[in-house]
Design an enzyme around this catalytic site. Structure first.
Site, PDB file in Angstrom:
ATOM      1  N   GLU A   1      49.565  35.381  17.853  1.00  0.00           N
ATOM      2  CA  GLU A   1      51.062  36.165  17.818  1.00  0.00           C
ATOM      3  C   GLU A   1      50.958  37.184  18.644  1.00  0.00           C
ATOM      4  O   GLU A   1      51.822  37.730  19.214  1.00  0.00           O
ATOM      5  CB  GLU A   1      51.030  36.747  16.241  1.00  0.00           C
ATOM      6  CG  GLU A   1      52.438  37.426  15.785  1.00  0.00           C
ATOM      7  CD  GLU A   1      52.274  38.901  16.342  1.00  0.00           C
ATOM      8  OE1 GLU A   1      53.236  39.357  16.770  1.00  0.00           O
ATOM      9  OE2 GLU A   1      51.191  39.530  15.984  1.00  0.00           O
TER      10      GLU A   1
ATOM     11  N   ASP B   1      56.420  36.276  13.210  1.00  0.00           N
ATOM     12  CA  ASP B   1      54.976  36.103  13.850  1.00  0.00           C
ATOM     13  C   ASP B   1      54.561  34.784  13.839  1.00  0.00           C
ATOM     14  O   ASP B   1      54.015  34.380  15.037  1.00  0.00           O
ATOM     15  CB  ASP B   1      54.061  36.919  12.794  1.00  0.00           C
ATOM     16  CG  ASP B   1      53.852  38.210  12.524  1.00  0.00           C
ATOM     17  OD1 ASP B   1      54.809  38.664  13.310  1.00  0.00           O
ATOM     18  OD2 ASP B   1      53.476  38.588  11.426  1.00  0.00           O
TER      19      ASP B   1
ATOM     20  N   ASP C   1      53.986  37.324  21.343  1.00  0.00           N
ATOM     21  CA  ASP C   1      54.889  38.335  21.568  1.00  0.00           C
ATOM     22  C   ASP C   1      55.098  38.608  23.032  1.00  0.00           C
ATOM     23  O   ASP C   1      56.251  38.841  23.081  1.00  0.00           O
ATOM     24  CB  ASP C   1      54.160  39.647  20.658  1.00  0.00           C
ATOM     25  CG  ASP C   1      55.013  40.845  20.888  1.00  0.00           C
ATOM     26  OD1 ASP C   1      55.941  40.769  19.941  1.00  0.00           O
ATOM     27  OD2 ASP C   1      54.906  41.377  21.717  1.00  0.00           O
TER      28      ASP C   1
ATOM     29  N   GLU D   1      56.204  33.308  17.122  1.00  0.00           N
ATOM     30  CA  GLU D   1      55.434  33.881  18.509  1.00  0.00           C
ATOM     31  C   GLU D   1      54.103  33.110  18.492  1.00  0.00           C
ATOM     32  O   GLU D   1      53.628  32.704  19.671  1.00  0.00           O
ATOM     33  CB  GLU D   1      55.393  35.122  18.305  1.00  0.00           C
ATOM     34  CG  GLU D   1      56.510  36.106  18.499  1.00  0.00           C
ATOM     35  CD  GLU D   1      56.401  37.395  17.945  1.00  0.00           C
ATOM     36  OE1 GLU D   1      57.371  38.284  18.646  1.00  0.00           O
ATOM     37  OE2 GLU D   1      55.731  38.029  17.568  1.00  0.00           O
TER      38      GLU D   1
END
EC number: 3.1.26.3
Length: 232
Positions: A41, A114, A45, A117
């Site tokens: 994650e 989350d 991101d 990503e």
């Protein structure tokens, strides 16, 4: 047929390392070891941020940097990314503890964001860090949705949501709004609202409290974005 094969067909990508896609969908409550999505994650991101910005810059080459920054704030928000995850039924694949499952945490926007990503980071790693392939898949599935959101009036005007997404994600706090004055006759009032966050203060004016709050939030967003740029 393994549990992720249907998703692979939808996406148009077959994982070489099946443990990697499983890891992308594994919540910490299911596995407290390193075999959960937290590190993926972290990478995802930045990756989703880049791919989203790339779509914006290519589609709107004449927009100013400030406008693009504000649009990006909406498009990488928890709420919007969770909606993209739901469009592919990601909630069905999340591995989560029984307790969290009973609470419906697999449908929680924060967890969906989350996982979304982490999933793109998993593709990026599994493909041998092939940025071109990852970007192509992302755009194939989500470019039209992203551009549709950019062209919607609700996205352009909802600076309060964008501001709150940023402040909660980075500082775990929300801005505060106060009406500081109401002037003019009953049929033509002008509201002045202040937006407070940490040691920052902005104001906004409008013919309604809601509009004044949006203006104050827009001004606060700009200050925060300018301050973040100075740090880089």
């Amino acid at each position: 047929m393994d549990s992720f094969e249907l998703l692979e067909e939808k996406i148009g990508y077959r994982f070489k390392d099946k443990n990697l896609v499983k890891k992308a969908f594994t919540h910490i409550s299911f596995s407290k070891s390193s075999e959960n999505y937290e590190v993926l994650e972290f990478l995802g991101d930045a990756l989703v941020n880049f791919m989203t910005v790339n779509i914006l810059v290519e589609a709107f080459p004449n927009k100013k940097e400030g406008e693009l920054s504000q649009l990006k704030s909406f498009l990488i928000s928890e709420e919007f990314l969770a909606s993209l995850a739901k469009s592919l039924n990601f909630e069905k694949y999340i591995l989560i503890s029984k307790g969290e499952e009973l609470k419906g945490s697999n449908k929680n926007p924060s967890i969906l964001c989350d996982v979304f990503e982490a999933f793109w980071a998993a593709i990026y790693i599994d493909s041998g860090y092939d940025c071109k392939l990852t970007k192509s898949l992302f755009e194939h599935h989500f470019k039209s949705q992203i551009l549709e959101m950019v062209n919607s009036n609700s996205l352009k005007q909802d600076y309060k949501t964008a501001l709150q997404e940023i402040t909660q994600k980075k500082w775990k706090e929300r801005p505060i709004y106060n009406v500081i004055s109401v002037e003019g006759p009953e049929h033509r009032k002008t509201f002045t609202v202040e937006c407070l966050f940490k040691d920052l203060r902005t104001t906004g004016k409008g013919n309604s409290k809601k509009y004044a709050e949006q203006e104050a939030a827009k001004n606060m967003l700009q200050i925060i974005q300018d301050n973040e740029k100075k740090k880089t």
